[in-house]
Scaffold this motif. Structure first.
Motif, PDB file in Angstrom:
ATOM      1  N   ARG A   1       0.841  -1.193  -0.025  1.00 57.73           N
ATOM      2  CA  ARG A   1      -0.023   0.145  -0.219  1.00 57.73           C
ATOM      3  C   ARG A   1       0.751   1.331   0.049  1.00 57.73           C
ATOM      4  NH1 ARG A   1      -5.701  -1.311   0.491  1.00 57.73           N
ATOM      5  NH2 ARG A   1      -5.437  -3.370  -0.647  1.00 57.73           N
ATOM      6  N   GLU A   2       0.641   2.037  -0.833  1.00 61.79           N
ATOM      7  CA  GLU A   2       1.352   3.229  -0.979  1.00 61.79           C
ATOM      8  C   GLU A   2       0.729   4.572  -0.737  1.00 61.79           C
ATOM      9  OE1 GLU A   2       4.768   4.231  -2.477  1.00 61.79           O
ATOM     10  OE2 GLU A   2       5.147   2.054  -2.843  1.00 61.79           O
ATOM     11  N   GLU A   3       1.102   5.551  -0.278  1.00 61.30           N
ATOM     12  CA  GLU A   3       0.268   6.629   0.020  1.00 61.30           C
ATOM     13  C   GLU A   3       0.465   7.503  -1.286  1.00 61.30           C
ATOM     14  OE1 GLU A   3       1.228   9.403   3.481  1.00 61.30           O
ATOM     15  OE2 GLU A   3       1.878   7.645   4.549  1.00 61.30           O
ATOM     16  N   GLU A   4      -0.848   8.314  -1.167  1.00 62.12           N
ATOM     17  CA  GLU A   4      -0.664   9.123  -2.697  1.00 62.12           C
ATOM     18  C   GLU A   4       0.339  10.027  -2.620  1.00 62.12           C
ATOM     19  OE1 GLU A   4      -3.286   9.515  -5.777  1.00 62.12           O
ATOM     20  OE2 GLU A   4      -3.378   8.252  -4.119  1.00 62.12           O
ATOM     21  N   GLY A   5       0.849  10.290  -3.929  1.00 62.64           N
ATOM     22  CA  GLY A   5       1.856  11.281  -3.952  1.00 62.64           C
ATOM     23  C   GLY A   5       1.756  12.795  -3.494  1.00 62.64           C
ATOM     24  N   PRO A   6       2.472  13.525  -2.902  1.00 65.48           N
ATOM     25  CA  PRO A   6       2.220  14.737  -2.358  1.00 65.48           C
ATOM     26  C   PRO A   6       1.699  15.662  -3.017  1.00 65.48           C
ATOM     27  CG  PRO A   6       4.765  14.440  -3.069  1.00 65.48           C
ATOM     28  CD  PRO A   6       4.100  13.286  -3.059  1.00 65.48           C
ATOM     29  N   SER A   7       1.503  15.572  -4.522  1.00 66.10           N
ATOM     30  CA  SER A   7       0.750  16.635  -5.283  1.00 66.10           C
ATOM     31  C   SER A   7      -0.457  16.531  -4.647  1.00 66.10           C
ATOM     32  CB  SER A   7       0.977  16.367  -6.765  1.00 66.10           C
ATOM     33  OG  SER A   7       0.906  14.826  -6.967  1.00 66.10           O
ATOM     34  N   GLY A   8      -1.196  15.074  -4.614  1.00 66.43           N
ATOM     35  CA  GLY A   8      -2.336  15.039  -4.103  1.00 66.43           C
ATOM     36  C   GLY A   8      -3.413  15.685  -5.157  1.00 66.43           C
ATOM     37  N   GLU A   9      -4.735  15.949  -4.597  1.00 71.31           N
ATOM     38  CA  GLU A   9      -5.827  16.284  -5.225  1.00 71.31           C
ATOM     39  C   GLU A   9      -5.768  17.672  -5.032  1.00 71.31           C
ATOM     40  OE1 GLU A   9      -6.691  12.190  -4.372  1.00 71.31           O
ATOM     41  OE2 GLU A   9      -8.211  13.737  -3.933  1.00 71.31           O
ATOM     42  N   ALA A  10      -5.991  18.817  -6.105  1.00 69.63           N
ATOM     43  CA  ALA A  10      -6.614  19.949  -5.510  1.00 69.63           C
ATOM     44  C   ALA A  10      -7.684  19.937  -4.761  1.00 69.63           C
ATOM     45  CB  ALA A  10      -6.763  20.895  -6.744  1.00 69.63           C
TER      46      ALA A  10
ATOM     47  N   LYS B   1       5.732   0.891  -8.811  1.00 70.78           N
ATOM     48  CA  LYS B   1       4.766   1.162  -8.098  1.00 70.78           C
ATOM     49  C   LYS B   1       3.936   2.422  -8.417  1.00 70.78           C
ATOM     50  CE  LYS B   1       7.516  -1.153  -4.426  1.00 70.78           C
ATOM     51  NZ  LYS B   1       8.123  -0.835  -3.441  1.00 70.78           N
ATOM     52  N   THR B   2       4.836   3.417  -8.922  1.00 72.27           N
ATOM     53  CA  THR B   2       4.376   4.765  -9.433  1.00 72.27           C
ATOM     54  C   THR B   2       3.797   4.846 -10.787  1.00 72.27           C
ATOM     55  OG1 THR B   2       5.476   5.644  -7.754  1.00 72.27           O
ATOM     56  CG2 THR B   2       4.654   7.197  -9.360  1.00 72.27           C
ATOM     57  N   LEU B   3       2.656   5.146 -11.071  1.00 72.43           N
ATOM     58  CA  LEU B   3       2.333   5.373 -12.606  1.00 72.43           C
ATOM     59  C   LEU B   3       2.887   6.641 -13.299  1.00 72.43           C
ATOM     60  CD1 LEU B   3      -0.796   3.989 -13.643  1.00 72.43           C
ATOM     61  CD2 LEU B   3      -0.779   6.314 -14.570  1.00 72.43           C
ATOM     62  N   GLN B   4       3.695   6.244 -14.264  1.00 71.73           N
ATOM     63  CA  GLN B   4       4.529   7.482 -14.716  1.00 71.73           C
ATOM     64  C   GLN B   4       3.907   7.565 -16.088  1.00 71.73           C
ATOM     65  OE1 GLN B   4       7.010   8.508 -13.458  1.00 71.73           O
ATOM     66  NE2 GLN B   4       8.028   7.114 -12.372  1.00 71.73           N
ATOM     67  N   ARG B   5       4.353   8.727 -16.806  1.00 66.27           N
ATOM     68  CA  ARG B   5       3.814   9.142 -17.907  1.00 66.27           C
ATOM     69  C   ARG B   5       4.062   8.230 -19.116  1.00 66.27           C
ATOM     70  NH1 ARG B   5       3.064  14.711 -21.303  1.00 66.27           N
ATOM     71  NH2 ARG B   5       3.233  13.614 -23.128  1.00 66.27           N
TER      72      ARG B   5
ATOM     73  N   ASN C   1      -8.316  13.921 -10.925  1.00 63.79           N
ATOM     74  CA  ASN C   1      -7.424  13.347  -9.816  1.00 63.79           C
ATOM     75  C   ASN C   1      -8.316  12.550  -9.098  1.00 63.79           C
ATOM     76  OD1 ASN C   1      -5.085  14.697 -10.594  1.00 63.79           O
ATOM     77  ND2 ASN C   1      -5.392  16.193  -9.180  1.00 63.79           N
TER      78      ASN C   1
ATOM     79  N   ASN D   1      -4.913   3.980  -3.846  1.00 59.55           N
ATOM     80  CA  ASN D   1      -3.493   3.707  -3.172  1.00 59.55           C
ATOM     81  C   ASN D   1      -2.339   3.336  -4.423  1.00 59.55           C
ATOM     82  OD1 ASN D   1      -4.763   3.247  -0.537  1.00 59.55           O
ATOM     83  ND2 ASN D   1      -5.436   1.215  -1.216  1.00 59.55           N
TER      84      ASN D   1
ATOM     85  N   ARG E   1       0.415   5.448  -6.537  1.00 66.28           N
ATOM     86  CA  ARG E   1       0.852   6.755  -6.765  1.00 66.28           C
ATOM     87  C   ARG E   1       1.034   7.174  -8.307  1.00 66.28           C
ATOM     88  NH1 ARG E   1       5.969   7.010  -2.955  1.00 66.28           N
ATOM     89  NH2 ARG E   1       5.265   8.742  -1.581  1.00 66.28           N
ATOM     90  N   VAL E   2       0.640   8.410  -8.525  1.00 74.97           N
ATOM     91  CA  VAL E   2       0.710   8.587  -9.982  1.00 74.97           C
ATOM     92  C   VAL E   2       1.321   9.950 -10.269  1.00 74.97           C
ATOM     93  CG1 VAL E   2      -0.904   9.466 -11.895  1.00 74.97           C
ATOM     94  CG2 VAL E   2      -1.676   7.673 -10.044  1.00 74.97           C
ATOM     95  N   ALA E   3       2.355   9.680 -11.064  1.00 71.45           N
ATOM     96  CA  ALA E   3       3.089  11.160 -11.354  1.00 71.45           C
ATOM     97  C   ALA E   3       2.520  12.072 -12.002  1.00 71.45           C
ATOM     98  CB  ALA E   3       4.395  10.746 -12.248  1.00 71.45           C
TER      99      ALA E   3
ATOM    100  N   ASP F   1       3.271  14.530 -14.126  1.00 70.37           N
ATOM    101  CA  ASP F   1       2.904  14.624 -15.441  1.00 70.37           C
ATOM    102  C   ASP F   1       2.078  13.628 -16.149  1.00 70.37           C
ATOM    103  OD1 ASP F   1       6.194  13.349 -16.406  1.00 70.37           O
ATOM    104  OD2 ASP F   1       4.817  12.571 -15.110  1.00 70.37           O
ATOM    105  N   ALA F   2       1.896  12.647 -15.476  1.00 73.13           N
ATOM    106  CA  ALA F   2       1.026  11.520 -16.095  1.00 73.13           C
ATOM    107  C   ALA F   2      -0.321  12.092 -15.862  1.00 73.13           C
ATOM    108  CB  ALA F   2       1.365  10.161 -15.211  1.00 73.13           C
TER     109      ALA F   2
END
Lengths: 115, 175
Positions: A11-20, A90-94, B19, B28, B30-32, B34-35
């Motif tokens: 389980r990963e936490e949501e990235g710091p960018s989070g949601e607006a 584990k992180t979705l990249q572009r 988002n 759960n 993580r999404v970059a 730019d993605a």
């Protein structure tokens, strides 16, 4: 949610960018049933009308187009996630989205957005 | 982020909405950044694609307004036929809601108090209010009178206590 469940990824936490936290503008017209579209209908309508060829679009047409766009987002997100898992990330990249777009014929129209 | 430049081509679906959908689809994960940005743009492109196709279908059908049917046909022809069954559920909800709304408004008209009755009640309330006002005014008037009388009595009483030509004073009052 087949992609996320039971995949063994920790389980990963949501990235710091989070949601607006910005509130989404929902169209003043009542949305179907108790379930509002996740997409702001006024914005969907504005996008449709941005096309100079479009004269009129009915409200129900906008509703179902919004729903289709939701499904599209869900689909492409899941497809991209599969690519990430294949890459053992584990992180979705572009690039996962890029791969998903190239892999699916129906997404060919998106190849212009990859720049 | 809402586009404030006023240029229609800068319009996109708000980032927050995307988002939220991503989070619900892939909890759960993580999404970059730019993605996410790319998903926003893809979603916008998708809407343009479908609406453009639907518009063409609409034009061919000699109708002026893009209908749900046109959108459905557009989805089919562009390879998104798998979305159709879910999309049709939305349509069904639309019609159900519209029907409920029509029924609700007609029910309200029938069970509510008819206009004439409301008018009658209003007149009654006005009349009552007027009456209360009148009674109040009369009470005040009576009180004033009584107070004036008492004041006069007191004045004459104290005047008659004094010896002398009190009667002359009374004559003066007749002017």
């Amino acid at each position: 949610m087949a992609a996320a469940a039971g995949s063994g990824t920790p389980r990963e936490e949501e990235g710091p960018s989070g949601e607006a936290a910005a509130p989404q503008p929902q169209a003043p017209t009542s949305a179907p049933g108790a379930r509002l579209s996740r997409l702001p209908l006024a914005r969907v309508k504005a996008l449709v009308k941005a096309d100079p060829d479009v004269t009129l679009a009915g409200q129900e047409a906008i509703f179902i187009l919004a729903r289709a766009a939701e499904l599209f987002v869900e689909t492409i997100a899941k497809d991209a996630y599969c690519c990430a898992q294949q890459g053992k990330r584990k992180t979705l990249q572009r690039r996962d989205l890029d791969n998903a777009i190239e892999a699916v014929d129906e997404f060919a129209f998106l190849e212009g957005t990859l720049d | 982020m809402a586009s404030s430049s006023g240029n229609d081509d800068d319009l996109t679906i708000p980032r927050a909405a995307i988002n939220k959908m991503i989070k619900e689809t892939l909890p759960n994960v993580r999404v970059a950044n730019d993605a996410r940005e790319l998903v926003v743009n893809c979603c916008t492109e998708f809407i343009h694609l479908i609406s453009s196709e639907a518009n063409e279908i609409c034009n061919k059908s000699e109708k002026k307004t893009i209908s749900p049917e046109h959108v459905i046909q557009a989805l089919e022809s562009l390879g998104f036929g798998s979305y159709i069954s879910e999309v049709k559920e939305v349509l069904q909800e639309c019609k159900t809601v519209a029907l409920k709304r029509r029924k609700a408004s007609s029910r309200l008209e029938n069970l509510g108090i008819p206009e004439e009755e409301l008018l009658r009640q209003q007149q009654e309330l006005f009349a009552k209010a007027r009456q209360q006002q009148a009674e109040l005014a009369q009470q005040e008037w009576l009180q004033m009178q009584q107070a004036a009388q008492q004041a006069q009595l007191a004045a004459t009483a104290s005047a008659s206590n004094q010896a002398g030509s009190s009667q002359d004073e009374e004559d003066d009052d007749d002017i």
